[in-house]
Design an enzyme around this catalytic site. Structure first.
Site, mmCIF file in Angstrom:
data_model
loop_
_atom_site.group_PDB
_atom_site.id
_atom_site.type_symbol
_atom_site.label_atom_id
_atom_site.label_comp_id
_atom_site.label_asym_id
_atom_site.label_seq_id
_atom_site.Cartn_x
_atom_site.Cartn_y
_atom_site.Cartn_z
ATOM 1 N N GLY A 145 -4.436 -5.219 -4.307
ATOM 2 C CA GLY A 145 -5.468 -4.314 -4.792
ATOM 3 C C GLY A 145 -4.786 -3.118 -5.412
ATOM 4 O O GLY A 145 -4.212 -2.311 -4.700
ATOM 5 N N HIS A 146 -4.789 -3.057 -6.724
ATOM 6 C CA HIS A 146 -4.120 -1.951 -7.400
ATOM 7 C C HIS A 146 -5.156 -1.006 -8.004
ATOM 8 O O HIS A 146 -5.951 -1.416 -8.833
ATOM 9 C CB HIS A 146 -3.157 -2.488 -8.475
ATOM 10 C CG HIS A 146 -1.994 -3.238 -7.888
ATOM 11 N ND1 HIS A 146 -1.158 -4.041 -8.613
ATOM 12 C CD2 HIS A 146 -1.532 -3.293 -6.617
ATOM 13 C CE1 HIS A 146 -0.225 -4.562 -7.816
ATOM 14 N NE2 HIS A 146 -0.445 -4.119 -6.602
ATOM 15 N N LYS A 171 1.790 2.054 -5.169
ATOM 16 C CA LYS A 171 2.445 1.511 -6.371
ATOM 17 C C LYS A 171 1.629 1.790 -7.632
ATOM 18 O O LYS A 171 2.179 1.981 -8.693
ATOM 19 C CB LYS A 171 2.634 -0.009 -6.233
ATOM 20 C CG LYS A 171 3.707 -0.399 -5.248
ATOM 21 C CD LYS A 171 3.970 -1.890 -5.270
ATOM 22 C CE LYS A 171 2.887 -2.706 -4.615
ATOM 23 N NZ LYS A 171 2.736 -2.545 -3.173
ATOM 24 N N ASP A 187 0.819 -1.228 0.000
ATOM 25 C CA ASP A 187 0.000 0.000 0.000
ATOM 26 C C ASP A 187 0.845 1.267 0.000
ATOM 27 O O ASP A 187 0.471 2.281 0.584
ATOM 28 C CB ASP A 187 -0.966 0.020 1.208
ATOM 29 C CG ASP A 187 -1.718 -1.285 1.341
ATOM 30 O OD1 ASP A 187 -2.292 -1.729 0.335
ATOM 31 O OD2 ASP A 187 -1.699 -1.879 2.439
ATOM 32 N N ASP A 192 2.433 14.716 0.930
ATOM 33 C CA ASP A 192 1.445 15.739 1.319
ATOM 34 C C ASP A 192 0.673 15.367 2.586
ATOM 35 O O ASP A 192 0.136 16.231 3.260
ATOM 36 C CB ASP A 192 0.467 16.001 0.163
ATOM 37 C CG ASP A 192 -0.217 14.742 -0.303
ATOM 38 O OD1 ASP A 192 0.472 13.867 -0.863
ATOM 39 O OD2 ASP A 192 -1.441 14.606 -0.071
ATOM 40 N N THR A 211 -5.800 -11.886 3.816
ATOM 41 C CA THR A 211 -6.922 -11.373 3.024
ATOM 42 C C THR A 211 -7.990 -12.449 2.848
ATOM 43 O O THR A 211 -9.035 -12.192 2.280
ATOM 44 C CB THR A 211 -6.441 -10.897 1.634
ATOM 45 O OG1 THR A 211 -5.848 -12.025 0.957
ATOM 46 C CG2 THR A 211 -5.420 -9.783 1.739
ATOM 47 N N ARG A 228 -6.072 0.692 8.007
ATOM 48 C CA ARG A 228 -4.640 0.395 8.104
ATOM 49 C C ARG A 228 -4.053 1.011 9.371
ATOM 50 O O ARG A 228 -4.456 2.103 9.774
ATOM 51 C CB ARG A 228 -3.908 0.968 6.890
ATOM 52 C CG ARG A 228 -4.355 0.325 5.589
ATOM 53 C CD ARG A 228 -3.596 0.904 4.397
ATOM 54 N NE ARG A 228 -4.141 0.362 3.164
ATOM 55 C CZ ARG A 228 -4.321 1.052 2.040
ATOM 56 N NH1 ARG A 228 -3.996 2.329 1.984
ATOM 57 N NH2 ARG A 228 -4.812 0.488 0.973
ATOM 58 N N THR A 274 3.096 -12.450 3.771
ATOM 59 C CA THR A 274 2.370 -13.178 2.743
ATOM 60 C C THR A 274 3.223 -14.394 2.382
ATOM 61 O O THR A 274 4.341 -14.557 2.889
ATOM 62 C CB THR A 274 2.049 -12.265 1.538
ATOM 63 O OG1 THR A 274 1.078 -12.922 0.710
ATOM 64 C CG2 THR A 274 3.288 -11.907 0.733
ATOM 65 N N SER A 319 0.505 13.685 -5.376
ATOM 66 C CA SER A 319 -0.962 13.511 -5.322
ATOM 67 C C SER A 319 -1.292 12.281 -6.155
ATOM 68 O O SER A 319 -0.441 11.770 -6.890
ATOM 69 C CB SER A 319 -1.700 14.741 -5.875
ATOM 70 O OG SER A 319 -2.060 14.546 -7.234
ATOM 71 N N GLN A 359 2.192 -6.381 -2.928
ATOM 72 C CA GLN A 359 2.526 -6.345 -1.495
ATOM 73 C C GLN A 359 3.805 -5.518 -1.268
ATOM 74 O O GLN A 359 4.125 -4.670 -2.083
ATOM 75 C CB GLN A 359 2.679 -7.764 -0.900
ATOM 76 C CG GLN A 359 1.367 -8.542 -0.799
ATOM 77 C CD GLN A 359 1.002 -9.262 -2.082
ATOM 78 O OE1 GLN A 359 1.820 -9.916 -2.693
ATOM 79 N NE2 GLN A 359 -0.236 -9.159 -2.502
ATOM 80 N N LYS A 384 -0.145 4.208 -9.012
ATOM 81 C CA LYS A 384 0.126 5.393 -9.841
ATOM 82 C C LYS A 384 1.497 5.296 -10.522
ATOM 83 O O LYS A 384 1.639 5.594 -11.700
ATOM 84 C CB LYS A 384 0.064 6.645 -8.964
ATOM 85 C CG LYS A 384 0.535 7.879 -9.684
ATOM 86 C CD LYS A 384 0.548 9.105 -8.805
ATOM 87 C CE LYS A 384 1.604 10.067 -9.317
ATOM 88 N NZ LYS A 384 1.606 11.342 -8.613
ATOM 89 N N LYS A 418 3.021 10.189 -1.163
ATOM 90 C CA LYS A 418 2.148 10.718 -0.104
ATOM 91 C C LYS A 418 2.845 11.660 0.879
ATOM 92 O O LYS A 418 2.510 11.696 2.063
ATOM 93 C CB LYS A 418 1.457 9.554 0.625
ATOM 94 C CG LYS A 418 0.520 8.765 -0.312
ATOM 95 C CD LYS A 418 -0.234 7.694 0.416
ATOM 96 C CE LYS A 418 -1.707 7.954 0.459
ATOM 97 N NZ LYS A 418 -2.492 6.833 1.001
HETATM 98 P P1 IMP Z 1 -2.269 -13.051 2.514
HETATM 99 O O1 IMP Z 1 -1.368 -12.518 1.455
HETATM 100 O O2 IMP Z 1 -3.741 -12.926 2.169
HETATM 101 O O3 IMP Z 1 -1.892 -14.427 2.965
HETATM 102 O O4 IMP Z 1 -2.090 -12.119 3.817
HETATM 103 C C1 IMP Z 1 -0.903 -12.129 4.585
HETATM 104 C C2 IMP Z 1 -0.559 -10.720 5.069
HETATM 105 O O5 IMP Z 1 -0.216 -9.898 3.960
HETATM 106 C C3 IMP Z 1 -1.710 -9.988 5.786
HETATM 107 O O6 IMP Z 1 -1.150 -9.179 6.809
HETATM 108 C C4 IMP Z 1 -2.296 -9.112 4.696
HETATM 109 O O7 IMP Z 1 -2.942 -7.973 5.237
HETATM 110 C C5 IMP Z 1 -1.029 -8.726 3.944
HETATM 111 N N1 IMP Z 1 -1.285 -8.388 2.537
HETATM 112 C C6 IMP Z 1 -1.522 -9.238 1.516
HETATM 113 N N2 IMP Z 1 -1.667 -8.570 0.359
HETATM 114 C C7 IMP Z 1 -1.497 -7.269 0.650
HETATM 115 C C8 IMP Z 1 -1.482 -6.079 -0.155
HETATM 116 O O8 IMP Z 1 -1.654 -6.094 -1.391
HETATM 117 N N3 IMP Z 1 -1.249 -4.910 0.510
HETATM 118 C C9 IMP Z 1 -1.009 -4.883 1.851
HETATM 119 N N4 IMP Z 1 -1.000 -5.958 2.634
HETATM 120 C C10 IMP Z 1 -1.236 -7.144 2.036
#
Ligand code: IMP
Length: 430
Positions: free
Chosen positions: A40-41, A16, A13, A333, A130, A305, A239, A415, A224, A18, A331
């Site tokens: 999540g992009h 990435k 998070d 700003d 997730t 978060r 992860t 921004s 990630q 932009k 970020k």
């Molecule tokens: P998993 O990837 O679903 O197994 O989650 C394992 C850990 O990675 C957890 O703390 C999730 O919140 C974190 N995580 C997985 N994907 C993302 C991402 O794209 N952004 C931020 N945290 C992530």
């Protein structure tokens, strides 16, 4: 021609989307090399918002090849619905624009169920995943019982793979109080989407090597962040894949010499979703303020978060492990208006100063951050497009970050708008 890897240098998070979009406009090929639809992009192009999970960000730009590499774990049903949604927004996706490695591991419904059941059943030590089956699918890949894209093409192989997987999973499910998987229904569900997935299947390693030899510009899109890396992250709160830059080559079938520039995305403060150590986490009004100003809610799960000050010791560590050549600082700003800003430069552990976060969990828990205080600025930095637009104190902050992490700023994002960027080094031209 340079090939660029983009990795998050914190806990994900970092913004990435932009930066990847900005770079993907300059690239010919955009490849995902790890992770899955846990990512999540969000891309904002001409005012239109695109939300991607498994698809590489390049799909929304015409004339590019998007690649899902073997390092990814792919939920085929989610992919089909993601493609349908993005098509509704006017994006064209064809086998000419999207390619999936034949040796990519597939996420099955039982992976998600296992992920969620485990999280629900442990009293202590939840990972905060997730819930999308990412970990269980990687476990099966290493355990040699995963179903891969190429298996969808042959009925006998598919049935053999399913049977092998279910021996393991039905035993686990019985222990967790879950019903056995309906084998025939699973095979029927796989057959129903096989043709849709197989049209994109290709020997990606071969195509990527050919494209590289032809001098095409490749952008490796990490998901990630490095502190969630299975080896170097805050284990076990990580992860299940290697997310660091070295994985980019392995995750698509290229050699390590295919990587020319590693761009680390770094947020001007720190956030984390899910459980696990976070030395600079704030539980006060400053933390609330970072979260509110930075809109810090997860795009996949909607979770709030956790927020804290910038941790230079951790980013110094991830810059080293990923071989980061330059960072994109995002970020800035969000820090506007703080009277003073803190940066963590290292830790104290049992009376000893440390310049890195130790591996042992008990030591991590006892580490207290050592802070340096920096003067804040009252002016807005939002939308700045040159150094001259920035207040002196903001420039000082950026310079101090560079010094402490031992890595220069290649880009500064001010921004979510793509043009609100100060470019110091173009990673493709470096
Ligand atoms: P998993 O990837 O679903 O197994 O989650 C394992 C850990 O990675 C957890 O703390 C999730 O919140 C974190 N995580 C997985 N994907 C993302 C991402 O794209 N952004 C931020 N945290 C992530």
């Amino acid at each position: 021609m340079a090939n660029v890897v983009v990795v998050g240098a914190q806990w994900g998070d970092e913004g990435k989307g932009k930066i990847v979009d900005w770079l993907s406009e300059r690239a010919d090929v955009i490849a995902r090399f790890q992770g899955g639809h846990n990512a999540g992009h969000t891309l904002v192009i001409d005012g239109k918002v695109y939300k991607l999970n498994a698809l590489p960000s390049g799909v929304v730009r015409g004339g590019k090849l998007s690649v899902i590499g073997n390092g990814v774990v792919l939920d085929p049903w989610h992919l089909v619905s993601e493609i349908a949604k993005i098509r509704e927004q006017g994006v064209t996706i064809t086998p000419e624009t999207l390619m999936i490695a034949e040796n990519t591991a597939l996420i099955m419904p039982y992976h998600g169920e296992l992920d969620r059941a485990r999280e629900a059943q442990v009293a202590v030590g939840k990972i905060g995943t997730t819930g999308r089956g990412i970990g269980p699918c990687y476990e099966d890949k290493v355990g040699r019982r995963v179903i891969r894209v190429a298996d969808l093409a042959d009925q006998a192989t598919l049935e053999l793979r399913v049977d092998r997987a279910l021996v393991h999973h039905n035993a686990l499910r019985a222990g967790l109080g879950l019903e056995a998987v309906d084998r025939d229904a699973l095979i029927a569900a796989l057959n129903a989407i096989a043709a849709e997935i197989l049209q994109y299947a290709a020997p990606v390693w071969k195509v990527m090597n050919e494209l590289r030899r032809a001098g095409k510009r490749i952008l490796f899109e990490g998901a990630q962040g490095s502190l969630l890396d299975i080896d170097f992250g805050t284990y076990p709160y990580v992860t299940s894949s290697n997310v660091i830059a070295g994985q980019a080559a392995t995750g698509v079938g290229l050699g390590p010499n295919a990587i020319d520039f590693v761009l680390g995305i770094v947020k001007a403060y720190t956030t984390r979703v899910g459980e696990g150590p976070f030395p600079t986490e704030l539980h006060d009004a400053d933390g609330e303020r970072l979260g509110t100003r930075g809109h810090e809610f997860g795009t996949v799960t909607g979770r709030k978060r956790r927020c804290g000050w910038f941790d230079a010791a951790l980013v110094r560590q991830t810059c080293a492990i990923s071989g980061i050549n330059g960072i994109a600082l995002t970020k800035l700003d969000v820090l506007d208006g703080f009277e003073t800003i803190k940066i963590c430069t290292g830790y104290m552990l049992d009376g000893q100063a440390l310049d890195y976060l130790p591996t042992a969990a008990d030591q991590q828990a006892r580490c207290t951050p050592v802070y340096e205080e920096i003067e804040g600025w009252s002016e807005s930095t939002e939308g700045a497009r040159s150094w001259a637009d920035l207040p002196g104190a903001a420039i000082k902050y950026v310079r101090r970050v560079e010094e402490l992490i031992g890595c220069p700023v290649a880009m500064l994002s001010t921004s979510p708008e793509r043009d609100d960027t100060i470019l110091v080094t173009d990673p493709f031209e470096d």
